[in-house]
Design a protein around this motif. Sequence first.
Motif, PDB file in Angstrom:
ATOM      1  N   ASP A 139      -4.793  -3.287  -1.413  1.00  0.00           N
ATOM      2  CA  ASP A 139      -4.448  -4.694  -1.457  1.00  0.00           C
ATOM      3  C   ASP A 139      -4.932  -5.370  -0.179  1.00  0.00           C
ATOM      4  O   ASP A 139      -4.675  -4.895   0.925  1.00  0.00           O
ATOM      5  CB  ASP A 139      -2.926  -4.798  -1.593  1.00  0.00           C
ATOM      6  CG  ASP A 139      -2.452  -6.235  -1.675  1.00  0.00           C
ATOM      7  OD1 ASP A 139      -2.432  -6.902  -0.618  1.00  0.00           O
ATOM      8  OD2 ASP A 139      -2.093  -6.671  -2.772  1.00  0.00           O
ATOM      9  N   THR A 140      -5.632  -6.504  -0.320  1.00  0.00           N
ATOM     10  CA  THR A 140      -6.232  -7.175   0.842  1.00  0.00           C
ATOM     11  C   THR A 140      -5.177  -7.576   1.864  1.00  0.00           C
ATOM     12  O   THR A 140      -5.360  -7.390   3.067  1.00  0.00           O
ATOM     13  CB  THR A 140      -7.016  -8.422   0.398  1.00  0.00           C
ATOM     14  OG1 THR A 140      -8.010  -8.032  -0.544  1.00  0.00           O
ATOM     15  CG2 THR A 140      -7.675  -9.100   1.590  1.00  0.00           C
ATOM     16  N   MET A 168      -3.479   5.729   7.225  1.00  0.00           N
ATOM     17  CA  MET A 168      -4.910   5.808   7.496  1.00  0.00           C
ATOM     18  C   MET A 168      -5.404   4.545   8.191  1.00  0.00           C
ATOM     19  O   MET A 168      -6.112   4.598   9.201  1.00  0.00           O
ATOM     20  CB  MET A 168      -5.671   6.033   6.186  1.00  0.00           C
ATOM     21  CG  MET A 168      -7.178   6.129   6.314  1.00  0.00           C
ATOM     22  SD  MET A 168      -8.057   4.519   6.336  1.00  0.00           S
ATOM     23  CE  MET A 168      -7.663   3.899   4.711  1.00  0.00           C
ATOM     24  N   LEU A 169      -5.020   3.387   7.670  1.00  0.00           N
ATOM     25  CA  LEU A 169      -5.491   2.129   8.228  1.00  0.00           C
ATOM     26  C   LEU A 169      -4.885   1.850   9.602  1.00  0.00           C
ATOM     27  O   LEU A 169      -5.575   1.386  10.510  1.00  0.00           O
ATOM     28  CB  LEU A 169      -5.158   0.986   7.264  1.00  0.00           C
ATOM     29  CG  LEU A 169      -5.936   1.000   5.951  1.00  0.00           C
ATOM     30  CD1 LEU A 169      -5.345   0.004   4.963  1.00  0.00           C
ATOM     31  CD2 LEU A 169      -7.399   0.698   6.200  1.00  0.00           C
ATOM     32  N   VAL A 170      -3.607   2.133   9.766  1.00  0.00           N
ATOM     33  CA  VAL A 170      -2.958   1.928  11.065  1.00  0.00           C
ATOM     34  C   VAL A 170      -3.574   2.826  12.121  1.00  0.00           C
ATOM     35  O   VAL A 170      -3.639   2.467  13.304  1.00  0.00           O
ATOM     36  CB  VAL A 170      -1.437   2.162  10.951  1.00  0.00           C
ATOM     37  CG1 VAL A 170      -0.781   2.217  12.329  1.00  0.00           C
ATOM     38  CG2 VAL A 170      -0.791   1.056  10.121  1.00  0.00           C
ATOM     39  N   ASN A 171      -4.057   3.989  11.704  1.00  0.00           N
ATOM     40  CA  ASN A 171      -4.636   4.914  12.673  1.00  0.00           C
ATOM     41  C   ASN A 171      -6.085   4.595  13.020  1.00  0.00           C
ATOM     42  O   ASN A 171      -6.825   5.464  13.493  1.00  0.00           O
ATOM     43  CB  ASN A 171      -4.472   6.350  12.190  1.00  0.00           C
ATOM     44  CG  ASN A 171      -3.151   6.916  12.645  1.00  0.00           C
ATOM     45  OD1 ASN A 171      -3.008   7.388  13.757  1.00  0.00           O
ATOM     46  ND2 ASN A 171      -2.140   6.832  11.790  1.00  0.00           N
ATOM     47  N   LEU A 188       0.836  -1.203   0.000  1.00  0.00           N
ATOM     48  CA  LEU A 188       0.000   0.000   0.000  1.00  0.00           C
ATOM     49  C   LEU A 188       0.868   1.250   0.000  1.00  0.00           C
ATOM     50  O   LEU A 188       2.007   1.225   0.464  1.00  0.00           O
ATOM     51  CB  LEU A 188      -0.897   0.028   1.243  1.00  0.00           C
ATOM     52  CG  LEU A 188      -1.820  -1.174   1.486  1.00  0.00           C
ATOM     53  CD1 LEU A 188      -2.447  -1.066   2.867  1.00  0.00           C
ATOM     54  CD2 LEU A 188      -2.893  -1.231   0.411  1.00  0.00           C
ATOM     55  N   ASP A 189       0.325   2.361  -0.491  1.00  0.00           N
ATOM     56  CA  ASP A 189       1.054   3.620  -0.424  1.00  0.00           C
ATOM     57  C   ASP A 189       1.093   4.131   1.011  1.00  0.00           C
ATOM     58  O   ASP A 189       0.342   3.682   1.884  1.00  0.00           O
ATOM     59  CB  ASP A 189       0.421   4.663  -1.361  1.00  0.00           C
ATOM     60  CG  ASP A 189      -0.990   5.022  -0.945  1.00  0.00           C
ATOM     61  OD1 ASP A 189      -1.140   5.890  -0.069  1.00  0.00           O
ATOM     62  OD2 ASP A 189      -1.948   4.426  -1.493  1.00  0.00           O
ATOM     63  N   ALA A 190       1.977   5.092   1.283  1.00  0.00           N
ATOM     64  CA  ALA A 190       2.214   5.573   2.645  1.00  0.00           C
ATOM     65  C   ALA A 190       0.959   6.168   3.264  1.00  0.00           C
ATOM     66  O   ALA A 190       0.649   5.937   4.445  1.00  0.00           O
ATOM     67  CB  ALA A 190       3.344   6.609   2.642  1.00  0.00           C
ATOM     68  N   CYS A 248      -2.066  -4.066   8.117  1.00  0.00           N
ATOM     69  CA  CYS A 248      -2.321  -2.806   8.834  1.00  0.00           C
ATOM     70  C   CYS A 248      -3.179  -3.038  10.075  1.00  0.00           C
ATOM     71  O   CYS A 248      -2.971  -2.400  11.109  1.00  0.00           O
ATOM     72  CB  CYS A 248      -3.004  -1.802   7.908  1.00  0.00           C
ATOM     73  SG  CYS A 248      -1.913  -1.078   6.673  1.00  0.00           S
ATOM     74  N   VAL A 249      -4.154  -3.934   9.967  1.00  0.00           N
ATOM     75  CA  VAL A 249      -4.998  -4.263  11.119  1.00  0.00           C
ATOM     76  C   VAL A 249      -4.150  -4.892  12.227  1.00  0.00           C
ATOM     77  O   VAL A 249      -4.300  -4.560  13.408  1.00  0.00           O
ATOM     78  CB  VAL A 249      -6.140  -5.208  10.701  1.00  0.00           C
ATOM     79  CG1 VAL A 249      -6.891  -5.708  11.925  1.00  0.00           C
ATOM     80  CG2 VAL A 249      -7.094  -4.494   9.747  1.00  0.00           C
TER      81      VAL A 249
END
Length: 301
Positions: free
Chosen positions: A148-149, A99-102, A92-94, A155-156
């Motif tokens: 990407d799945t 976004m997902l990590v947050n 994934l892009d930065a 990230c989760v």
Amino acid sequence: MRKQGVLAGGAAAVTVVLWASAFVAIRHVGQEMSPGALTLGRLLVGSVLLGIFVFTRPRRWPARGDWKLLLVCGLLWFGVYNIALNAAEQHLDAGTTSMLVNTGPLLIALLAGMLLGEGFPRQLVIGSVVAFGGVVVIGLSSSHGGADTWGVLLCVVAAAAYAIGVVAQKPLLGRLPALEVTWLSCVIGAVACLPFGPALVREVRPSTMWWVVFLGAFPTAIAFTTWAYALARTTAGRMGATTYLVPPLTIFLGWLLLGESPVLLAYAGGVLCLGGVALSRYRRMPATQVDRPDSKPLSKS
């Protein structure tokens, strides 16, 4: 107390900026280094730099009961989090990754309310929801359009490790200096990642070495210390909400340095993030102190 609050706010701001830069640096150097090798290199640099400061001042070593929490923090936040994050940024892009990590701050607020007795203040809940809405808007405006799945799942994992690590760290900061907690956690994470040593030796080269040093010195040694300093002076929920500022900063740095251009919708998401953080950190003056110029300060009980 006001001066302490200003210093804590400044420390939190340093953390946010450096962590945003880390997403961009990892995205760049991750094309040349594997996730485990990059994590080990980063943690080794951070451990050495933090150790220099720890051993030049009086130390307060952890009690036996503190080691359980230190292990949780070191293994999950410094170990699992970094490996999962590095792997995610290969998919994934930065901006999308940050976004997902947050989603982590929402988990922090939930865990802190249940395990640390911080409760669920209305402004914190509303502010977190608003800021998370901004993060989602940023994600929807991702420059790549889709996710990407496997990257999303990583990230989760990173967000969960981050949230559990923060909640484990908070009680330690009431008994130990922030610098020592950060150093010990970093060392624990580095030791856990030693199996990646051969890969680090193979992959590190002049073009990547300075990126590893940057990640170890700034987003790790400095940013994790300023985070711990600020966390010791506020609640885990409020500090977690502060990191909602990371995605808009990452989007900007990704556009500036990597050419990952955001669309206008990303800026709207950034405004929501800023508003949500401001709302979650706002503290109303006590009713007894408002509009009463003749009132005296309340004495401490």
